[in-house]
Design a protein around this motif. Structure first.
Motif, PDB file in Angstrom:
ATOM      1  N   ALA A  89       0.829  -1.199   0.000  1.00 48.22           N
ATOM      2  CA  ALA A  89       0.000   0.000   0.000  1.00 48.22           C
ATOM      3  C   ALA A  89       0.864   1.249   0.000  1.00 48.22           C
ATOM      4  O   ALA A  89       2.042   1.216   0.327  1.00 48.22           O
ATOM      5  CB  ALA A  89      -0.892   0.004   1.219  1.00 48.22           C
ATOM      6  N   GLU A  91       0.426   5.842   0.548  1.00 48.14           N
ATOM      7  CA  GLU A  91      -0.469   6.889   0.997  1.00 48.14           C
ATOM      8  C   GLU A  91      -0.737   7.867  -0.139  1.00 48.14           C
ATOM      9  O   GLU A  91       0.153   8.183  -0.911  1.00 48.14           O
ATOM     10  CB  GLU A  91       0.189   7.632   2.161  1.00 48.14           C
ATOM     11  CG  GLU A  91      -0.799   8.368   2.998  1.00 48.14           C
ATOM     12  CD  GLU A  91      -0.135   9.268   4.021  1.00 48.14           C
ATOM     13  OE1 GLU A  91       1.087   9.191   4.197  1.00 48.14           O
ATOM     14  OE2 GLU A  91      -0.873  10.047   4.636  1.00 48.14           O
ATOM     15  N   GLU A  93      -3.089  11.658  -0.987  1.00 48.52           N
ATOM     16  CA  GLU A  93      -3.831  12.715  -0.296  1.00 48.52           C
ATOM     17  C   GLU A  93      -5.058  13.075  -1.100  1.00 48.52           C
ATOM     18  O   GLU A  93      -5.150  14.143  -1.667  1.00 48.52           O
ATOM     19  CB  GLU A  93      -2.916  13.911  -0.050  1.00 48.52           C
ATOM     20  CG  GLU A  93      -1.739  13.487   0.786  1.00 48.52           C
ATOM     21  CD  GLU A  93      -1.104  14.603   1.581  1.00 48.52           C
ATOM     22  OE1 GLU A  93      -1.425  15.775   1.308  1.00 48.52           O
ATOM     23  OE2 GLU A  93      -0.293  14.291   2.463  1.00 48.52           O
ATOM     24  N   ASP A  98      -7.154   7.730   1.646  1.00 51.04           N
ATOM     25  CA  ASP A  98      -5.721   8.002   1.702  1.00 51.04           C
ATOM     26  C   ASP A  98      -4.865   6.764   1.483  1.00 51.04           C
ATOM     27  O   ASP A  98      -3.665   6.817   1.597  1.00 51.04           O
ATOM     28  CB  ASP A  98      -5.350   8.667   3.037  1.00 51.04           C
ATOM     29  CG  ASP A  98      -5.812   7.879   4.239  1.00 51.04           C
ATOM     30  OD1 ASP A  98      -6.416   6.813   4.037  1.00 51.04           O
ATOM     31  OD2 ASP A  98      -5.576   8.327   5.372  1.00 51.04           O
ATOM     32  N   LYS A  99      -5.487   5.651   1.148  1.00 52.55           N
ATOM     33  CA  LYS A  99      -4.701   4.432   0.971  1.00 52.55           C
ATOM     34  C   LYS A  99      -5.039   3.760  -0.354  1.00 52.55           C
ATOM     35  O   LYS A  99      -6.203   3.472  -0.616  1.00 52.55           O
ATOM     36  CB  LYS A  99      -5.012   3.476   2.131  1.00 52.55           C
ATOM     37  CG  LYS A  99      -4.089   2.293   2.219  1.00 52.55           C
ATOM     38  CD  LYS A  99      -4.476   1.371   3.357  1.00 52.55           C
ATOM     39  CE  LYS A  99      -3.475   0.234   3.472  1.00 52.55           C
ATOM     40  NZ  LYS A  99      -3.910  -0.805   4.391  1.00 52.55           N
TER      41      LYS A  99
END
Ligand code: SF4
Ligand code: SF4
Ligand code: SF4
Ligand code: SF4
Ligand code: FES
Lengths: 205, 493
Positions: A89, A91, A93, A98-99
């Motif tokens: 995974a 991150e 924005e 958010d993943k």
């Protein structure tokens, strides 16, 4: 000493001993199939058309903004009995999540096409298409990554494919729900629809 | 010692224990969120309801009460599985889940989340709440801690931890009623060296470590018991491993040393395992340059040098070695008759810290100083090093700067230096033979902490392929020396 009574088979009748009636019977069956409905087909010129519950090659769906729908939760990987899904995974924005997966790989050679991944996905992000041509030059090429799985989505987005909710109908085992309507189940569960001839496309290649 | 009956099992609890602790002794779990054995009891989450039958003014009275703030008392009869208890648990969970997003698929806590476990065990799958859930953005609180505000159940553990245990009190509950949320004061982020414990203290996935964010799902991790090499305190840790890589460090309970917590220095120390300055191949000096070599050749170079009857042989041990390696080093100095055994004290020293909650961090940032000073009492500064000296320096230092400039200067005077180490540093740069060792997470061993307590740990990950266990190298060296040099001629004395 105990005595065991053994049942001997009855002696063969005259007709059985002649064998001919049985042979004729068999030939009749063959004859009937020769002139009956044809079930074999000339693959690859001809292909079968399957219903949407056919479990073929996976695809990773996109959301309405064209971004990967998967949230890299690894539920599919956790449920996969063949351990053929690898996810890493990362991150992002985005306002609503958010993943997302940075790496999403399915080893289509290890996959047993059980569809558990589709059933497990909480985001409806992975589906199984009706594609069953799995051709590659190496084992590595059979590991489908994000790009490929998303590209399959683009190719098949018009198709009706196997979704997670279909399992509820097929298996009718959602707790607290009535067993699925048998007709509905029959319609979904019997995968073959018909035959498509693809002679032109194949020759063109 | 109060004796009571919990779910039909007789339990004798230590004085002062509450019902949660007493039940634990009987192997019964009472679900709880806000109670933490190291923190003050506030009884705010109401998850720990039990039914207690007790004599009150001569009459047996049964009531529903919170287990965390009910001290175990003689003659109590406690039930954790009656209908009223089950209803209370279910109702509390329904309340807690009203505004909870249940975004378990993207929540790093999933798999070790109390809310998830309890909802599964004591709750129902449905909710009667049809309105919109409250929405709050995630906030960065400082020190690598993020608050996923939506997931917070306001158990107050984090606030109590920082206020009472750490004593810094950066967090507080702000706003009223439905607006309640955990916040830092404007412009005052979390700033203390125990902050990394917050994600572990938080019973749900509200406080999340940015270091571990989205790295792995916890059910794919395998935990290996370890001991922190970060300072001479020796806190109990658990290294969580996936794909042969340590993904995070967690505190492991050890009441004799660290209680339930560890400091951030030790928590994030695991990054050093895959550090870019990691030594991965043996190297031998050829002229000005260190050239990559193989073990056989590198060890032969050392043994040949020792076989030339050097003026003086000095064996130096470092406080980063395990007990086993220190002993192997001491044994080698016996074999090399006339050699001198000494140690290089750790130069990374900080002021020791003691927190109001009783947690202590030692100032000596090496794990095994006590034992090394016992076995090899002479520090390098008191040893004579000349250009005719052969130095064998067994280091395994996880910290840059662990050899003081003075010591480094002294080592540079030696005629020949062979060093086992894990990271490239000033000494490995000037050494004649460099042998790559292994990190604590890649080998098993024992550290003796500042209180003299020996604690063993096991290997968590596989080491880089061309490194070798320090004690294995020292023993190999010893064997090669005994076969090459007839005993007694190791050095001119
Ligand atoms: S279809 Fe089955 S075997 Fe294939 S990836 Fe999905 S869960 Fe794994
Ligand atoms: S279960 Fe669905 S959302 Fe989760 S990782 Fe797999 S495909 Fe992505
Ligand atoms: S805090 Fe627990 S229940 Fe809430 S989303 Fe995370 S794992 Fe799920
Ligand atoms: S952030 Fe976690 S520990 Fe703090 S109050 Fe919320 S749930 Fe409790
Ligand atoms: S644990 Fe008892 S009320 Fe929270």
């Amino acid at each position: 000493m105990a005595t065991i009574n053994v049942q001997r088979p009855a002696r063969l009748t005259l007709a059985e001993r002649l064998y001919l009636p049985a042979i004729l019977n068999g030939l009749r069956l063959t004859w009937r199939h020769i002139w009956g409905e044809r079930v074999t087909l000339q693959y690859p010129e001809e292909e079968r058309e399957f219903k949407r519950v056919y479990r073929g090659v996976h695809r990773l769906n996109k959301d309405d903004k064209g971004r990967v729908k998967c949230v890299a939760c690894e539920m599919c990987a956790a449920s996969c009995p063949a351990h053929c899904i690898t996810i890493k995974a990362t991150e992002v924005e985005w306002p609503e999540r958010d993943k997302i997966p940075k790496i999403f790989e399915i080893d289509e050679l290890k996959c047993i096409f059980c569809g558990y991944c589709v059933e497990a996905c909480p985001e409806d992000a992975i589906h199984m298409t009706r594609h069953y041509h799995l051709i590659a030059r190496s084992r590595e090429d059979m590991i489908f990554g994000l790009d490929k799985l998303l590209a399959i989505y683009d190719e098949t987005k018009e198709q009706e494919v196997l979704r997670g909710v279909d399992f509820g109908v097929i298996r009718a085992r959602i707790p607290g729900k009535e067993a699925g309507n048998p007709d509905e189940v029959q319609k979904l569960a019997y995968p073959v629809v018909g035959v498509v001839t693809k002679a032109e496309t194949h020759h063109a290649q | 010692m109060p004796t009571m009956v919990i779910d039909g099992r007789e339990v004798t609890a230590p004085p002062g224990a509450n019902l949660i602790e007493a039940a634990k002794l009987a192997g019964i779990e009472i679900p709880h969120f806000c109670y933490h054995p190291a923190l003050k009891v506030v009884a705010s989450c109401r998850m720990c309801f039990v039914e207690v039958t007790q004599e009150v003014r001569g009459k047996a009275t049964t009531r529903l009460t919170t287990a965390c703030n009910t001290p175990a008392a003689d003659g109590m009869v406690v039930r954790t599985d009656t209908q009223p208890v089950k209803k209370a648990q279910n109702d509390i969970l329904e309340f807690l889940l009203i505004n909870h997003p249940v975004d378990c698929p993207v929540c790093d806590e999933a798999g070790e989340c109390k809310l998830q476990d309890y909802a599964f065990a004591y709750g129902t799958a449905s909710s009667r709440f049809a309105e919109h859930k409250r929405f709050r953005h995630a906030k960065k609180l400082g020190s690598g801690i993020r608050l996923y505000t939506n997931r917070c159940i306001l158990c107050d553990r984090c606030v109590r931890f920082l206020r009472d245990f750490v004593g810094t009190g950066e967090l507080s509950v702000t706003d009223m009623g439905n607006g309640n949320e955990i916040s830092v004061f404007p412009g005052r982020p979390i700033d203390n060296v125990l902050a990394g414990n917050l994600p572990e203290i938080c019973p749900v996935g509200a406080l999340i470590s940015e270091d571990f964010l989205f790295k792995a799902r916890v059910w794919n991790l395998s935990a290996v018991d370890s001991v922190c090499p970060g300072c001479s305190r020796g806190c109990a840790t658990s290294l969580d491993v996936k794909d042969n890589e340590v993904q995070r460090t967690r505190a492991r309970e050890n009441q004799a040393v660290n209680g339930y917590f560890i400091c951030d220095d030790g928590r994030y120390l695991y990054h050093v395992i895959r550090h870019e300055t990691r030594l991965e191949h043996p190297a031998v000096r050829e002229g000005d340059q260190l050239r990559e070599s193989n073990w056989d050749h590198a060890l032969d170079v050392v043994v040949s040098r020792l076989a030339e009857f050097p003026e003086r042989i000095v064996i130096l041990l470092s406080p980063f070695l395990t007990q086993e390696e220190v002993r192997a080093g001491a044994d080698l100095s016996e074999v090399l008759r006339g050699s001198v055994l000494g140690h290089v004290p750790n130069a990374v020293q900080e002021a020791p810290v003691l927190f109001p909650g009783g947690f202590a961090i030692d100032g000596d940032k090496a794990p095994n100083s006590t034992l090394v000073k016992n076995i090899a009492p002479v520090p390098l500064q008191e040893l004579a090093i000349t250009k005719d000296t052969v130095v064998l320096f067994f280091n395994s230092s996880l910290r840059t700067g662990s050899v003081s400039p003075l010591d480094a200067e002294k080592l540079r005077r030696a005629g020949f230096v062979a060093v086992i180490d894990v990271l490239r540093n000033d000494i490995t740069a000037v050494a004649d033979v460099v042998l790559p060792g292994r990190m604590w997470a890649e080998k098993s061993g024992t550290f003796s902490n500042s209180a003299g307590m020996a604690q063993s740990f096991g290997a968590a990950v596989l080491p880089p392929p061309f490194t070798r266990d320090e004690s294995d190298v020292i023993r190999d060296l010893t064997r090669r020396i005994t076969t090459r040099i007839s005993t007694g001629c190791g050095a001119k004395s």
